[in-house]
Design a protein around this motif. Structure first.
Motif, PDB file in Angstrom:
ATOM      1  N   THR A  15     -13.639  17.096  15.293  1.00 17.90           N
ATOM      2  CA  THR A  15     -13.357  16.783  16.692  1.00 17.90           C
ATOM      3  C   THR A  15     -12.930  15.332  16.862  1.00 17.90           C
ATOM      4  O   THR A  15     -11.983  15.041  17.599  1.00 17.90           O
ATOM      5  CB  THR A  15     -14.573  17.111  17.572  1.00 17.90           C
ATOM      6  N   MET A  18      -9.394  15.137  15.598  1.00 22.34           N
ATOM      7  CA  MET A  18      -8.501  15.754  16.587  1.00 22.34           C
ATOM      8  C   MET A  18      -8.240  14.790  17.740  1.00 22.34           C
ATOM      9  O   MET A  18      -7.088  14.594  18.143  1.00 22.34           O
ATOM     10  CB  MET A  18      -9.115  17.045  17.142  1.00 22.34           C
ATOM     11  N   GLU A  19      -9.288  14.208  18.270  1.00 20.51           N
ATOM     12  CA  GLU A  19      -9.154  13.290  19.400  1.00 20.51           C
ATOM     13  C   GLU A  19      -8.235  12.114  19.041  1.00 20.51           C
ATOM     14  O   GLU A  19      -7.339  11.752  19.798  1.00 20.51           O
ATOM     15  CB  GLU A  19     -10.534  12.790  19.810  1.00 20.51           C
ATOM     16  N   VAL A  22      -4.527  13.377  18.614  1.00 19.03           N
ATOM     17  CA  VAL A  22      -3.873  13.630  19.899  1.00 19.03           C
ATOM     18  C   VAL A  22      -3.434  12.307  20.520  1.00 19.03           C
ATOM     19  O   VAL A  22      -2.292  12.156  20.974  1.00 19.03           O
ATOM     20  CB  VAL A  22      -4.782  14.428  20.861  1.00 19.03           C
ATOM     21  N   VAL A  32       1.735  17.220  22.967  1.00 15.67           N
ATOM     22  CA  VAL A  32       0.743  17.907  22.147  1.00 15.67           C
ATOM     23  C   VAL A  32      -0.163  18.757  23.029  1.00 15.67           C
ATOM     24  O   VAL A  32      -0.601  18.309  24.087  1.00 15.67           O
ATOM     25  CB  VAL A  32      -0.124  16.896  21.365  1.00 15.67           C
ATOM     26  N   SER A  33      -0.453  19.957  22.579  1.00 13.60           N
ATOM     27  CA  SER A  33      -1.525  20.770  23.166  1.00 13.60           C
ATOM     28  C   SER A  33      -2.519  21.069  22.053  1.00 13.60           C
ATOM     29  O   SER A  33      -2.200  20.922  20.873  1.00 13.60           O
ATOM     30  CB  SER A  33      -0.988  22.083  23.747  1.00 13.60           C
ATOM     31  N   THR A  34      -3.714  21.475  22.437  1.00 11.64           N
ATOM     32  CA  THR A  34      -4.731  21.779  21.433  1.00 11.64           C
ATOM     33  C   THR A  34      -5.358  23.140  21.706  1.00 11.64           C
ATOM     34  O   THR A  34      -5.405  23.608  22.842  1.00 11.64           O
ATOM     35  CB  THR A  34      -5.866  20.720  21.415  1.00 11.64           C
ATOM     36  N   LYS A  36      -9.031  24.988  20.456  1.00  6.27           N
ATOM     37  CA  LYS A  36     -10.318  24.762  19.788  1.00  6.27           C
ATOM     38  C   LYS A  36     -11.057  26.082  19.712  1.00  6.27           C
ATOM     39  O   LYS A  36     -11.250  26.748  20.721  1.00  6.27           O
ATOM     40  CB  LYS A  36     -11.132  23.736  20.574  1.00  6.27           C
ATOM     41  N   VAL A  97       1.245  21.921  18.525  1.00  9.33           N
ATOM     42  CA  VAL A  97      -0.087  22.406  18.883  1.00  9.33           C
ATOM     43  C   VAL A  97      -1.006  22.075  17.709  1.00  9.33           C
ATOM     44  O   VAL A  97      -0.738  22.466  16.569  1.00  9.33           O
ATOM     45  CB  VAL A  97      -0.106  23.925  19.146  1.00  9.33           C
ATOM     46  N   LEU A  98      -2.066  21.326  17.999  1.00 13.92           N
ATOM     47  CA  LEU A  98      -3.097  21.041  16.999  1.00 13.92           C
ATOM     48  C   LEU A  98      -4.233  22.018  17.217  1.00 13.92           C
ATOM     49  O   LEU A  98      -4.695  22.191  18.352  1.00 13.92           O
ATOM     50  CB  LEU A  98      -3.593  19.604  17.127  1.00 13.92           C
ATOM     51  N   VAL A  99      -4.666  22.657  16.147  1.00 13.83           N
ATOM     52  CA  VAL A  99      -5.682  23.697  16.227  1.00 13.83           C
ATOM     53  C   VAL A  99      -6.933  23.222  15.500  1.00 13.83           C
ATOM     54  O   VAL A  99      -6.875  22.869  14.327  1.00 13.83           O
ATOM     55  CB  VAL A  99      -5.176  25.003  15.576  1.00 13.83           C
ATOM     56  N   GLU A 100      -8.054  23.214  16.198  1.00 15.39           N
ATOM     57  CA  GLU A 100      -9.337  22.876  15.569  1.00 15.39           C
ATOM     58  C   GLU A 100     -10.087  24.161  15.272  1.00 15.39           C
ATOM     59  O   GLU A 100     -10.340  24.972  16.150  1.00 15.39           O
ATOM     60  CB  GLU A 100     -10.177  21.979  16.470  1.00 15.39           C
TER      61      GLU A 100
END
Length: 163
Positions: A15, A18-19, A22, A32-34, A36, A97-100
């Motif tokens: 996390t 990710m933060e 972004v 960017v969208s995420t 989670k 898109v970043l995926v956690e």
């Protein structure tokens, strides 16, 4: 839509990474969208609020909107958990898109790794993990970044997705 994941075990630093990613990537002018993944029941709504009351009363979807943001809550009830692909279809178009989480999906990922957790590296058995962001040196067949080197990690991800 370009897609890149950040994965790892609990308390590996996903996390926080990710933060920082972004922030770093959006500062470069990239939208960017995420997404989670949560393993447990979670709630973004609170008891007593109108939207919560609508959902508890049985609404399948509740759209909460203001001049600053909107949130769509979809209650699955007895439905299967939606796939990552189905969720991505719900997002507005962006550059990345970043995926956690979603460690078992086939999109390219970077693994966040902290040695102190005692968990094994996922990367050793997973070719979708293209690099590792670690708090300690590792000998791997793919790039290893310092977990706190956000600029280098962002550069790597953006090169991987062609941005």
């Amino acid at each position: 839509m370009r897609l890149y994941g950040v994965t790892g075990w609990k308390n590996a630093g996903k996390t926080g990474l990710m933060e920082r990613l972004v922030s770093e990537i959006t500062e470069r002018g990239i939208r960017v969208s995420t997404v989670k993944h949560a393993h447990h029941t979670f709630d973004v709504d609170h008891a007593g609020k109108d939207s919560h009351r609508h959902r508890v009363a049985g609404a399948t979807e509740v759209l909460l909107a203001s001049r600053n943001r909107f949130a769509l809550m979809h209650e699955l009830r007895d439905e299967e958990e939606p796939s990552l692909a189905m969720l991505l279809d719900k997002l507005a178009p962006v550059d990345l898109v970043l995926v956690e989480g979603y460690k078992r999906d086939s999109h390219p990922k970077i693994e966040a790794f902290r040695a102190e957790t005692g968990n094994p590296l996922i990367a050793k058995g997973d070719p979708t993990i293209r690099a590792v962001a670690s708090d300690s040196p590792l000998d791997l067949d793919r790039p290893v970044f310092d977990l706190d080197d956000t600029v280098a990690i962002a550069d790597f991800i953006l090169a991987e997705v062609g941005l």
